[in-house]
Structures are given as structure tokens and as C-alpha cells.
Design a protein around this motif. Structure first.
Motif, PDB file in Angstrom:
ATOM      1  N   VAL A 236      -1.506  -0.315 -35.976  1.00  0.00           N
ATOM      2  CA  VAL A 236      -2.397  -1.080 -34.984  1.00  0.00           C
ATOM      3  C   VAL A 236      -1.708  -0.788 -33.650  1.00  0.00           C
ATOM      4  CG1 VAL A 236      -3.813  -2.995 -34.165  1.00  0.00           C
ATOM      5  CG2 VAL A 236      -3.246  -2.466 -36.671  1.00  0.00           C
ATOM      6  N   THR A 237      -2.440  -0.006 -32.857  1.00  0.00           N
ATOM      7  CA  THR A 237      -1.740   0.102 -31.263  1.00  0.00           C
ATOM      8  C   THR A 237      -2.434  -0.673 -30.153  1.00  0.00           C
ATOM      9  OG1 THR A 237      -3.016   2.028 -31.215  1.00  0.00           O
ATOM     10  CG2 THR A 237      -0.808   2.211 -31.817  1.00  0.00           C
ATOM     11  N   ASN A 238      -3.700  -1.067 -30.452  1.00  0.00           N
ATOM     12  CA  ASN A 238      -4.492  -1.737 -29.491  1.00  0.00           C
ATOM     13  C   ASN A 238      -4.845  -3.115 -29.454  1.00  0.00           C
ATOM     14  OD1 ASN A 238      -6.087  -1.895 -31.713  1.00  0.00           O
ATOM     15  ND2 ASN A 238      -7.985  -0.696 -30.947  1.00  0.00           N
ATOM     16  N   SER A 239      -4.070  -3.895 -30.089  1.00  0.00           N
ATOM     17  CA  SER A 239      -4.088  -5.163 -30.085  1.00  0.00           C
ATOM     18  C   SER A 239      -2.689  -5.955 -30.167  1.00  0.00           C
ATOM     19  CB  SER A 239      -4.978  -5.767 -30.886  1.00  0.00           C
ATOM     20  OG  SER A 239      -4.544  -5.563 -32.106  1.00  0.00           O
ATOM     21  N   THR A 240      -2.565  -7.221 -30.051  1.00  0.00           N
ATOM     22  CA  THR A 240      -1.362  -7.914 -30.337  1.00  0.00           C
ATOM     23  C   THR A 240      -1.242  -8.619 -31.401  1.00  0.00           C
ATOM     24  OG1 THR A 240      -2.155  -9.831 -29.363  1.00  0.00           O
ATOM     25  CG2 THR A 240      -1.080  -8.161 -27.686  1.00  0.00           C
ATOM     26  N   CYS A 241      -0.166  -8.695 -32.108  1.00  0.00           N
ATOM     27  CA  CYS A 241       0.092  -9.422 -33.383  1.00  0.00           C
ATOM     28  C   CYS A 241      -0.025 -11.003 -33.200  1.00  0.00           C
ATOM     29  CB  CYS A 241       1.339  -9.267 -33.967  1.00  0.00           C
ATOM     30  SG  CYS A 241       1.591  -9.918 -35.577  1.00  0.00           S
ATOM     31  N   CYS A 242       0.489 -11.661 -31.857  1.00  0.00           N
ATOM     32  CA  CYS A 242       0.205 -13.015 -31.734  1.00  0.00           C
ATOM     33  C   CYS A 242      -0.811 -13.133 -30.771  1.00  0.00           C
ATOM     34  CB  CYS A 242       1.588 -13.569 -31.171  1.00  0.00           C
ATOM     35  SG  CYS A 242       1.971 -13.249 -29.500  1.00  0.00           S
ATOM     36  N   GLU A 243      -1.279 -14.500 -30.476  1.00  0.00           N
ATOM     37  CA  GLU A 243      -2.144 -14.936 -29.676  1.00  0.00           C
ATOM     38  C   GLU A 243      -1.107 -14.883 -28.306  1.00  0.00           C
ATOM     39  OE1 GLU A 243      -4.751 -18.969 -28.122  1.00  0.00           O
ATOM     40  OE2 GLU A 243      -3.843 -18.784 -30.251  1.00  0.00           O
ATOM     41  N   VAL A 244      -1.779 -14.270 -27.076  1.00  0.00           N
ATOM     42  CA  VAL A 244      -1.085 -14.186 -25.837  1.00  0.00           C
ATOM     43  C   VAL A 244      -1.696 -15.318 -24.983  1.00  0.00           C
ATOM     44  CG1 VAL A 244      -0.330 -11.894 -26.325  1.00  0.00           C
ATOM     45  CG2 VAL A 244      -2.463 -12.144 -24.917  1.00  0.00           C
ATOM     46  N   GLY A 245      -0.857 -15.503 -23.828  1.00  0.00           N
ATOM     47  CA  GLY A 245      -1.170 -16.572 -22.825  1.00  0.00           C
ATOM     48  C   GLY A 245      -0.107 -16.978 -22.376  1.00  0.00           C
ATOM     49  N   GLY A 246       1.072 -16.932 -22.998  1.00  0.00           N
ATOM     50  CA  GLY A 246       2.204 -17.705 -22.712  1.00  0.00           C
ATOM     51  C   GLY A 246       3.110 -16.811 -21.619  1.00  0.00           C
ATOM     52  N   GLY A 247       4.058 -17.468 -20.811  1.00  0.00           N
ATOM     53  CA  GLY A 247       4.909 -16.911 -19.986  1.00  0.00           C
ATOM     54  C   GLY A 247       4.092 -16.644 -18.702  1.00  0.00           C
ATOM     55  N   GLY A 248       4.179 -15.232 -18.196  1.00  0.00           N
ATOM     56  CA  GLY A 248       3.097 -14.960 -16.921  1.00  0.00           C
ATOM     57  C   GLY A 248       1.762 -14.361 -17.545  1.00  0.00           C
ATOM     58  N   GLY A 249       1.535 -14.832 -19.089  1.00  0.00           N
ATOM     59  CA  GLY A 249       0.316 -14.236 -19.613  1.00  0.00           C
ATOM     60  C   GLY A 249       0.441 -13.170 -20.668  1.00  0.00           C
ATOM     61  N   GLU A 250       1.732 -12.666 -20.764  1.00  0.00           N
ATOM     62  CA  GLU A 250       1.922 -11.716 -21.545  1.00  0.00           C
ATOM     63  C   GLU A 250       2.478 -12.031 -23.126  1.00  0.00           C
ATOM     64  OE1 GLU A 250       5.613 -11.609 -19.309  1.00  0.00           O
ATOM     65  OE2 GLU A 250       3.403 -12.126 -19.010  1.00  0.00           O
ATOM     66  N   LEU A 251       3.072 -13.302 -22.859  1.00  0.00           N
ATOM     67  CA  LEU A 251       3.924 -13.798 -23.981  1.00  0.00           C
ATOM     68  C   LEU A 251       2.940 -14.608 -25.216  1.00  0.00           C
ATOM     69  CD1 LEU A 251       7.039 -14.990 -22.321  1.00  0.00           C
ATOM     70  CD2 LEU A 251       6.778 -12.591 -23.247  1.00  0.00           C
ATOM     71  N   CYS A 252       3.599 -14.824 -26.343  1.00  0.00           N
ATOM     72  CA  CYS A 252       3.007 -15.577 -27.287  1.00  0.00           C
ATOM     73  C   CYS A 252       2.729 -17.071 -26.949  1.00  0.00           C
ATOM     74  CB  CYS A 252       3.488 -15.504 -28.621  1.00  0.00           C
ATOM     75  SG  CYS A 252       3.932 -13.866 -29.326  1.00  0.00           S
ATOM     76  N   VAL A 253       1.423 -17.725 -27.454  1.00  0.00           N
ATOM     77  CA  VAL A 253       1.151 -18.930 -26.985  1.00  0.00           C
ATOM     78  C   VAL A 253       2.165 -19.814 -27.869  1.00  0.00           C
ATOM     79  CG1 VAL A 253      -0.443 -20.762 -27.361  1.00  0.00           C
ATOM     80  CG2 VAL A 253      -1.036 -18.573 -26.222  1.00  0.00           C
ATOM     81  N   ARG A 254       2.674 -20.789 -27.395  1.00  0.00           N
ATOM     82  CA  ARG A 254       3.714 -21.523 -28.316  1.00  0.00           C
ATOM     83  C   ARG A 254       2.970 -22.137 -29.596  1.00  0.00           C
ATOM     84  NH1 ARG A 254       8.437 -24.107 -26.851  1.00  0.00           N
ATOM     85  NH2 ARG A 254       8.166 -23.373 -24.744  1.00  0.00           N
ATOM     86  N   ASN A 255       3.614 -21.775 -30.602  1.00  0.00           N
ATOM     87  CA  ASN A 255       3.291 -22.361 -31.933  1.00  0.00           C
ATOM     88  C   ASN A 255       1.895 -21.788 -32.297  1.00  0.00           C
ATOM     89  OD1 ASN A 255       5.684 -23.927 -32.224  1.00  0.00           O
ATOM     90  ND2 ASN A 255       4.645 -25.852 -30.981  1.00  0.00           N
ATOM     91  N   SER A 256       1.236 -20.793 -32.017  1.00  0.00           N
ATOM     92  CA  SER A 256       0.529 -20.078 -32.273  1.00  0.00           C
ATOM     93  C   SER A 256       0.603 -19.614 -33.548  1.00  0.00           C
ATOM     94  CB  SER A 256      -0.500 -19.206 -31.340  1.00  0.00           C
ATOM     95  OG  SER A 256       0.544 -18.228 -31.040  1.00  0.00           O
ATOM     96  N   LYS A 257      -0.550 -19.146 -34.401  1.00  0.00           N
ATOM     97  CA  LYS A 257      -0.412 -18.581 -35.708  1.00  0.00           C
ATOM     98  C   LYS A 257      -0.592 -17.066 -35.360  1.00  0.00           C
ATOM     99  CE  LYS A 257      -2.234 -18.276 -40.217  1.00  0.00           C
ATOM    100  NZ  LYS A 257      -2.819 -19.033 -41.235  1.00  0.00           N
ATOM    101  N   PRO A 258       0.415 -16.284 -35.821  1.00  0.00           N
ATOM    102  CA  PRO A 258       0.317 -14.624 -35.569  1.00  0.00           C
ATOM    103  C   PRO A 258      -0.234 -14.054 -36.788  1.00  0.00           C
ATOM    104  CG  PRO A 258       2.500 -15.268 -36.208  1.00  0.00           C
ATOM    105  CD  PRO A 258       1.762 -16.662 -36.483  1.00  0.00           C
ATOM    106  N   CYS A 259      -0.341 -12.724 -36.551  1.00  0.00           N
ATOM    107  CA  CYS A 259      -1.106 -11.986 -37.634  1.00  0.00           C
ATOM    108  C   CYS A 259      -0.241 -11.842 -38.992  1.00  0.00           C
ATOM    109  CB  CYS A 259      -1.499 -10.447 -37.422  1.00  0.00           C
ATOM    110  SG  CYS A 259       0.332  -9.663 -37.111  1.00  0.00           S
ATOM    111  N   SER A 260      -0.760 -11.748 -40.051  1.00  0.00           N
ATOM    112  CA  SER A 260      -0.060 -11.859 -41.278  1.00  0.00           C
ATOM    113  C   SER A 260       0.719 -10.689 -41.650  1.00  0.00           C
ATOM    114  CB  SER A 260      -1.216 -12.356 -42.458  1.00  0.00           C
ATOM    115  OG  SER A 260      -2.047 -11.359 -42.665  1.00  0.00           O
TER     116      SER A 260
END
Length: 360
Positions: free
Chosen positions: A290-314
Motif C-alpha cells: 500500500v503506497t498511498n496511505s499511512t499505517c498509523c493515524e498522523v497528526g503528531g510532531g509537525g503534522g507528519e508523525l503518528c498520534v501518540r498512543n493511536s492504534k496503527p493498521c494491523s
């Protein structure tokens, strides 16, 4: 302490890795005595953890698949350099400079820092980071410690001459400098061609500093397709293209300057070996990801990092991107496999990591 290496099982290519390890023997000596890593978040394994910066990831879901949990690696598990360390036969990963101590430093240290660049100011809008110039100073500290351990300048120099020095840096000089004009004036100072020339000129001096400290085997990485990350696409748009063309064009300009530099260094510094690397998995591998989406929910850091303690793809083995910028462990494994053994001159020139390790 660095984590014990793991057996591999995620992808078919992993069986090649495992077979190679078994062939060499579990306790075989590494192919080089030491491995030093310089760079940015693609290689960082914890140096940013205690810095005041948005560019740190010592929290879940980062490290969700790593035995030690979140370590500061910008991935669900290993980064590319971790996998190359495994290929080279080391029993442990290189410790981050922030925690490096004792005799473990004789086998190498990781100096990489998230958001760091060739230029000192790159990434400053995210907070503290360790630019390449500072990483070089940290390496001098490690050399002095090695000298104390070995108690001999000649032995220290001989050891350093045999190590591989891996440097993967430059992306932040674009995505966290040139292309954020609200924070930096480089895009008003330089055309894209001029900026690439300025960057590579400074990089050349930094590489020669390492050479002056005894480095003789260099793996220098080009900048990847920074315009194809989910973050770049969401921020800049693509105007109908698959990726952000202006970012990829600038990365290409940098790479086109770096490749001749490698040739020049090999010509002029004949007692050293330099190689250019820009690893890329095969088209067949790409089709299965899968090339067109992220495995984790993003919004952390400057907007590009995973949200803290969010649930990633399985099914993390199917995604290229872990967050909106950084690859998953599965993709890092394929990149490392290419860097280590590829015969493609566009991915490794004049030689791959495996060959570099064998050179005297």
C-alpha cells in the motif's frame, strides 16, 4: 544497551537474510569491525529522545513491533540501518550516541538525529536537533573514548580505517528548509541548481572531515523520492501527478551532484573507498504494498508523525509508509536488502555495501 538482533519472518526476502545468517554461523565475526551511522530521522535510533523537539518518537505506536518498544526509531520496528547492521553480521545494533558507553563503541555508534540536515539551520522550526556538523563533533568525542580504551593511537587509527561510515542526510535541507519559505530564505537566495551545488559543496567538506579522522569506507546515500510521501502530497498537492514533482526534481538535482562527488573522492583520496547508494525495491515488490496511505493515524510532531498512543493498521507488512514520512520495517528491509546486495548501478555505484565491506 543495544537490542539483540531478531530472526526475520515478515517478508519472502527475510528468508534470504536468515539463510545468509545461518550460512555464516550464528557467532561469525562481523564483515567489518565497526559501523558508524550519521544522518536524520531515517537512521535516528534515539538521539532525539531527550531534546526539546517535535521530531522525536519515543512513544507508542512507534516501536510497537520492536522488542524494546519505543526507542526513538521513526518506525514500527527497525530502520534501514538496523537491517544493514544485521546483514553485516553484528550481534547488536549500534547504540545511539546519547547512550553510547563502554566497549560497545568499538563496534560503532549511531549519531543520526531526526530533522537534522547538512546545513545547521535545517529543521530548527521543529526544535532542537543535531546537525551533521554536530554529529561530526560527537564522533570526535567517541574517537577520544576509543583511544582511551585501546590506549594506542595506531590501534585506534587502524580500527577506524576498517569501519564503514554510513551517511544518509539531505532530505531536511529541502523539506525542512528550502521548501518552507516562511521559516527560511534559502529558496529566495538560491535557484534549485544553486542550492544543490551549495549543499553538496558543504557536504564534501564534512565528508573530508571524517576522512581526516581516519574514515576510509564511506556509504553515501542519495535523497529518495521525497515528493511521494503522504505528507508532501497533502501539503503541496500534485497537480495531477502521482507525486510532488518539484520536490523530486530538487532531490534529483542533489543526487546528480553527489554522484560525481563520489567519483571525485575515489579519484583524489585513493586510500579510501566511497560509494553512492539510492536503494529501491523492485517494481514487483512495490505492487504488493500500500503506497498511498499511512499505517498509523498522523497528526503528531509537525503534522507528519503518528498520534501518540493511536492504534496503527494491523497488517504492517503491507504498507510502505508507517507515518506520513517514514517507512515501515517491511519497507526498510527491502531498502536494506537493495543497498547491501544490489547489482544495479543506479542504486549502488561503484559498489554495494556487501562489496564495500570486503574491500581493503
Amino acid at each position: 544497551m543495544a537490542s539483540k538482533l531478531k530472526l526475520f519472518w515478515m517478508l519472502p526476502v527475510s528468508f534470504l537474510l536468515l539463510s545468509n545468517c545461518l550460512h555464516n554461523g550464528a557467532n561469525a565475526a562481523p564483515q567489518v569491525p565497526c559501523y558508524f551511522i550519521f544522518g536524520d530521522s531515517l537512521s535516528d535510533n534515539g538521539n532525539n529522545n531527550n531534546l526539546k523537539t517535535l521530531a522525536k518518537v519515543n512513544y507508542l505506536p512507534y516501536g510497537i513491533d520492536f522488542p524494546e518498544g519505543p526507542t526513538g526509531r521513526f518506525s514500527n520496528d527497525r530502520n534501514m540501518q538496523d537491517v544493514i547492521v544485521e546483514y553485516l553480521g553484528f550481534q547488536n545494533y549500534m547504540p545511539p550516541f546519547a547512550r553510547a558507553q563502554g566497549r560497545s563503541i568499538l563496534k560503532g555508534v549511531n549519531y543520526a538525529s531526526g530533522s537534522a540536515g547538512i546545513r545547521d539551520e535545517s529543521g530548527k522550526q521543529l526544535g532542537d536537533r543535531i546537525p551533521l556538523n554536530e554529529q561530526l563533533k560527537n564522533h570526535k568525542i567517541i574517537i577520544s573514548r576509543i583511544r582511551q580504551i585501546l590506549r594506542n593511537d595506531t590501534s585506534t587509527r587502524k580500527l577506524l580505517n576498517q569501519c564503514i561510515y554510513s551517511i544518509q542526510i539531505g532530505s531536511n535541507d529541502y523539506i525542512n528548509n528550502y521548501f518552507v519559505p516562511e521559516f527560511y530564505n534559502t529558496s529566495r537566495q538560491y535557484t534549485p541548481e544553486q542550492y544543490a551545488a551549495v549543499l553538496v559543496e558543504q557536504y564534501s567538506h564534512q565528508i573530508k572531515v571524517l576522512y581526516g579522522h581516519g574514515a576510509r569506507k564511506f556509504a553515501l546515500y542519495g535523497i529518495g523520492l521525497i515528493g511521494c510521501t503522504p505528507y508532501a502530497i497533502s501539503v503541496y498537492g500534485t497537480n495531477g501527478s502521482p507525486c510532488v514533482d518539484k520536490l523530486n526534481t530538487n532531490a534529483t538535482l542533489f543526487n546528480e551532484r553527489l554522484m560525481p562527488l563520489v567519483k571525485e573522492l575515489n579519484t583524489n583520496l585513493t586510500d579510501a573507498k566511497f560509494t553512492y547508494l539510492n536503494p529501491s525495491p523492485s517494481p514487483q515488490d512495490v505492487l504488493s504494498f500500500v503506497t498511498n496511505s499511512t499505517c498509523c493515524e498522523v497528526g503528531g510532531g509537525g503534522g507528519e508523525l503518528c498520534v501518540r498512543n493511536s492504534k496503527p493498521c494491523s497488517d504492517r507488512s503491507r504498507f510502505v509508509f508507517w507515518d506520513a514520512v517514514h517507512p515501515t520495517d517491511a519497507w526498510n528491509e527491502l531498502l536494506a536488502e537493495s543497498a547491501y546486495r544490489t547489482n544495479s548501478t543506479s542504486e549502488a555505484h561503484p559498489f554495494n555495501i556487501q562489496t564495500l565491506a570486503k574491500l581493503k
